[in-house]
Design a protein around this motif. Structure first.
Motif, PDB file in Angstrom:
ATOM      1  N   HIS A  80       0.836  -1.202   0.000  1.00 30.28           N
ATOM      2  CA  HIS A  80       0.000   0.000   0.000  1.00 30.28           C
ATOM      3  C   HIS A  80       0.876   1.259   0.000  1.00 30.28           C
ATOM      4  CE1 HIS A  80      -3.590   2.372   0.544  1.00 30.28           C
ATOM      5  NE2 HIS A  80      -3.081   2.954   1.616  1.00 30.28           N
ATOM      6  N   ILE A  81       1.971   1.224   0.741  1.00 30.18           N
ATOM      7  CA  ILE A  81       2.893   2.369   0.751  1.00 30.18           C
ATOM      8  C   ILE A  81       3.485   2.571  -0.639  1.00 30.18           C
ATOM      9  CG2 ILE A  81       5.066   3.266   1.683  1.00 30.18           C
ATOM     10  CD1 ILE A  81       4.417   1.718   4.269  1.00 30.18           C
ATOM     11  N   LEU A  82       3.905   1.473  -1.290  1.00 33.71           N
ATOM     12  CA  LEU A  82       4.447   1.576  -2.648  1.00 33.71           C
ATOM     13  C   LEU A  82       3.397   2.129  -3.614  1.00 33.71           C
ATOM     14  CD1 LEU A  82       6.631  -1.624  -3.220  1.00 33.71           C
ATOM     15  CD2 LEU A  82       7.388   0.713  -2.789  1.00 33.71           C
ATOM     16  N   GLY A  83       2.140   1.684  -3.431  1.00 26.32           N
ATOM     17  CA  GLY A  83       1.057   2.191  -4.277  1.00 26.32           C
ATOM     18  C   GLY A  83       0.868   3.690  -4.093  1.00 26.32           C
ATOM     19  N   ALA A  84       0.959   4.145  -2.847  1.00 33.93           N
ATOM     20  CA  ALA A  84       0.820   5.575  -2.559  1.00 33.93           C
ATOM     21  C   ALA A  84       1.983   6.362  -3.180  1.00 33.93           C
ATOM     22  CB  ALA A  84       0.787   5.801  -1.042  1.00 33.93           C
ATOM     23  N   LEU A  85       3.193   5.802  -3.105  1.00 34.65           N
ATOM     24  CA  LEU A  85       4.352   6.467  -3.704  1.00 34.65           C
ATOM     25  C   LEU A  85       4.224   6.532  -5.222  1.00 34.65           C
ATOM     26  CD1 LEU A  85       7.274   4.932  -1.599  1.00 34.65           C
ATOM     27  CD2 LEU A  85       6.436   7.277  -1.511  1.00 34.65           C
ATOM     28  N   ASP A  86       3.695   5.469  -5.808  1.00 31.15           N
ATOM     29  CA  ASP A  86       3.487   5.443  -7.259  1.00 31.15           C
ATOM     30  C   ASP A  86       2.536   6.560  -7.674  1.00 31.15           C
ATOM     31  OD1 ASP A  86       3.725   4.098  -9.913  1.00 31.15           O
ATOM     32  OD2 ASP A  86       1.579   3.790  -9.606  1.00 31.15           O
ATOM     33  N   ALA A  87       1.436   6.696  -6.942  1.00 36.55           N
ATOM     34  CA  ALA A  87       0.458   7.744  -7.247  1.00 36.55           C
ATOM     35  C   ALA A  87       1.041   9.132  -6.973  1.00 36.55           C
ATOM     36  CB  ALA A  87      -0.805   7.532  -6.404  1.00 36.55           C
ATOM     37  N   TYR A  88       1.841   9.236  -5.906  1.00 39.29           N
ATOM     38  CA  TYR A  88       2.422  10.521  -5.510  1.00 39.29           C
ATOM     39  C   TYR A  88       3.339  11.073  -6.601  1.00 39.29           C
ATOM     40  CZ  TYR A  88       5.223  13.841  -2.752  1.00 39.29           C
ATOM     41  OH  TYR A  88       5.863  14.962  -2.285  1.00 39.29           O
ATOM     42  N   TYR A  89       4.142  10.178  -7.207  1.00 36.75           N
ATOM     43  CA  TYR A  89       5.122  10.633  -8.190  1.00 36.75           C
ATOM     44  C   TYR A  89       4.605  10.618  -9.620  1.00 36.75           C
ATOM     45  CZ  TYR A  89       8.706  10.825  -4.617  1.00 36.75           C
ATOM     46  OH  TYR A  89       9.431  11.165  -3.508  1.00 36.75           O
ATOM     47  N   LEU A  90       3.387  10.106  -9.821  1.00 34.67           N
ATOM     48  CA  LEU A  90       2.840  10.030 -11.175  1.00 34.67           C
ATOM     49  C   LEU A  90       2.714  11.412 -11.799  1.00 34.67           C
ATOM     50  CD1 LEU A  90       1.673   8.310 -13.445  1.00 34.67           C
ATOM     51  CD2 LEU A  90      -0.582   8.532 -12.377  1.00 34.67           C
ATOM     52  N   ALA A  91       2.260  12.388 -11.009  1.00 37.07           N
ATOM     53  CA  ALA A  91       2.026  13.730 -11.542  1.00 37.07           C
ATOM     54  C   ALA A  91       3.332  14.446 -11.881  1.00 37.07           C
ATOM     55  CB  ALA A  91       1.230  14.552 -10.538  1.00 37.07           C
ATOM     56  N   THR A  92       4.405  14.123 -11.193  1.00 34.96           N
ATOM     57  CA  THR A  92       5.667  14.844 -11.395  1.00 34.96           C
ATOM     58  C   THR A  92       6.668  14.087 -12.261  1.00 34.96           C
ATOM     59  OG1 THR A  92       6.513  13.902  -9.331  1.00 34.96           O
ATOM     60  CG2 THR A  92       5.452  16.067  -9.195  1.00 34.96           C
ATOM     61  N   SER A  93       6.433  12.811 -12.485  1.00 34.10           N
ATOM     62  CA  SER A  93       7.377  12.017 -13.264  1.00 34.10           C
ATOM     63  C   SER A  93       6.891  11.854 -14.696  1.00 34.10           C
ATOM     64  CB  SER A  93       7.565  10.635 -12.619  1.00 34.10           C
ATOM     65  OG  SER A  93       8.270   9.777 -13.484  1.00 34.10           O
ATOM     66  N   GLU A  94       7.656  12.414 -15.625  1.00 33.38           N
ATOM     67  CA  GLU A  94       7.291  12.293 -17.039  1.00 33.38           C
ATOM     68  C   GLU A  94       7.390  10.845 -17.503  1.00 33.38           C
ATOM     69  OE1 GLU A  94      10.063  15.296 -18.481  1.00 33.38           O
ATOM     70  OE2 GLU A  94       8.352  16.482 -19.170  1.00 33.38           O
TER      71      GLU A  94
END
Length: 523
Positions: A80-94
């Motif tokens: 779940h933490i990894l999922g949250a990190l994935d979503a967190y960086y989706l907007a900033t990672s091209e």
């Protein structure tokens, strides 16, 4: 279950930034992941720990169902933490956006929405070209070919489109092949450099040259940022390895310009940029370009403030390690052992906090310089403590360079301790090590011979005469590009001068540095 697996969740939680933790809590409040979201309580409890203790966790949650199969609970929280990190960086990672676009194109294709899939792939292609992601471009073109085939080539106006697709495929593969070739050369070069260090003979120079046999003379301008970076990086490391520091500096400057002309490249490649600045500082300082070295060091120190949000925990650790090794190198070269001693609490605190996460070679270099500071200050026991930490580090077993010079420093400390019986054993141990590693170069032979004579000396006058004789032998190495390298780790020549003259080692080092700076400025 192993301790390493047990600690994985703890390590992940402790690595999170404040903003990452905040985002995880926000996601968890929207999507409950357990009864009354006890997973968040578990997260908070582990986060408050300084050292992971599973018994305390089980005791705290003994009445909760989540401890019944605790390994599964931890795995779910970890995911779940990894999922949250994935979503967190989706907007900033091209790059994350690019992968999302490809997944979207696959979904549209499977729904037979082919025109929409084509548009999605075109958008992905533009972004991949911008990011110079040649491997992903190859993948995109595979999807485009699949769409053309699926539509019976009805969307193809003429064969020129197919030819263009082929030419683009070949170019992307060429850039990928070049990247693989450069990466292989770089890895092979750094593999040797990390173990052997700088060349100490013409034969070792030739061995480094052979590593570069397949390196092109130049590479096309359109081959991308990463390929140009690797090209200059390889050449700068090679020239450093063979002692041509002026040419190494030229290649480092090329890479600095490459980064500074592209601000986004710095953000995306902070680790590489950080290492580049560190190497530039070291080489420019060795060339006597002190003001330039200071400017680059100031730039290096500004990185955490300028790019703090983009800096990973790994880079923050490297920031300490690089800054510590640079400053220790400067201070010991200049003979400013008093200032080095004042900064020692900061160096030692960083080692305590980050020691197990710093690369073994970099950590050993810092420990070596700290040992040199304590030796110069007369604290032989503390100096020996750091020497022993290097020699007892099994991760350094294949690094001949740092281990060889640590053995030399170890002998010098034992000589100062005046424990001749123990020194006799240490000399034999060092001889065996150097012989097994093919490290018995002229300097090492002269030093071992000197120590054997010191073991037989019967009085202080004889010892001082031996120091003076040893100093004269080291003078013969003054113009030898290979043997001079031995003095880069510790200025044993100045140490010898202090022993027979009775003058301060610190003052002799400072005088030598002033003379060296004057010689470099005249050159």
């Amino acid at each position: 279950m192993s301790t390493k697996v047990k600690d994985a969740l703890f390590e992940l939680i402790k690595s999170l930034t404040k903003s990452e933790k905040r985002y995880f809590k926000l996601m968890s409040s929207r999507h409950t992941i357990g009864d009354e979201n006890n997973y968040v309580r578990l997260f908070d409890f582990i986060d408050r720990m300084e050292v992971y203790d599973e018994k305390l966790v089980l005791k705290e949650f003994k009445d909760e169902a989540l401890v019944n199969r605790f390994s599964i609970t931890k795995k779910r929280l970890y995911d779940h933490i990894l999922g949250a990190l994935d979503a967190y960086y989706l907007a900033t990672s091209e790059e994350a956006q690019l992968n999302k676009m490809l997944h979207g194109a696959d979904i549209l294709f499977n729904k037979s929405l082919y025109d929409q899939a084509v548009r999605q792939l075109r958008s992905a292609e533009k972004l991949a070209i911008k990011l110079e992601k040649f491997a992903i471009l190859v993948d995109i073109q595979k999807r485009q070919k699949k769409l053309l085939e699926n539509q019976g080539y009805n969307k193809v106006l003429d064969k020129k489109e197919l030819d263009a697709l082929y030419e683009q495929d070949i170019q992307n593969l060429d850039w990928l092949k070049l990247n693989a070739q450069l990466w292989k050369i770089k890895s092979s070069l750094f593999y040797d450099l990390s173990r052997k260090g700088k060349a100490r003979s013409e034969q070792e120079k030739l061995a480094y040259r052979e590593v570069l046999t397949d390196l092109p003379e130049n590479i096309p301008q359109e081959s991308g940022f990463e390929n140009h970076y690797l090209f200059y990086h390889i050449r700068s490391a090679y020239y450093y390895a063979i002692g041509e520091l002026d040419r190494s500096f030229e290649m480092l400057e090329n890479n600095c310009r490459l980064f500074e002309e592209n601000e986004k490249a710095i953000v995306k490649n902070l680790n590489s940029y950080f290492s580049l600045l560190t190497n530039t500082i070291y080489v420019s300082e060795r060339l006597g370009l002190k003001s330039y070295s200071q400017q680059v060091l100031d730039r290096l120190k500004q990185l955490p403030e300028k790019y703090g949000e983009s800096m990973s925990e790994d880079l923050k650790i490297k920031c300490f390690a690089s800054t510590a090794s640079i400053e220790l190198g400067w201070l010991t070269n200049q003979g400013d052992y008093d200032l080095a001693d004042k900064k020692m609490p900061w160096f030692e605190k960083g080692i305590k906090e980050y020691g197990d996460k710093i690369s073994p070679v970099r950590l050993a270099y810092i420990q070596f310089k700290i040992a040199a500071v304590y030796l110069a200050k007369g604290d032989l026991q503390l100096s020996l403590k750091y020497v022993n930490e290097i020699l007892n580090n099994t991760e350094l077993d294949k690094n001949d360079d740092i281990l060889a010079f640590t053995h030399i420093l170890n002998l010098l400390i034992h000589l100062e301790l005046r424990k001749k019986e123990l020194l006799h054993y240490e000399v034999k141990n060092t001889q065996r090590f150097l012989k097994n590693r093919n490290r018995l170069y002229p300097f090492e032979r002269v030093f071992i011979k000197f120590l054997v004579k010191q073991l037989k000396a019967e009085n202080l006058i004889e010892e001082q005469e031996l120091w003076e004789s040893f100093h004269l032998e080291l003078e013969d190495f003054h113009e030898d590009e290979f043997e001079n390298l031995a003095l880069e780790f510790f200025d044993i020549k100045s140490w010898a001068a202090s022993k027979f003259s009775g003058r301060s080692f610190k003052l002799i080092v400072q005088e030598q540095q002033i003379k060296k700076d004057a010689d470099l400025s005249r050159a």
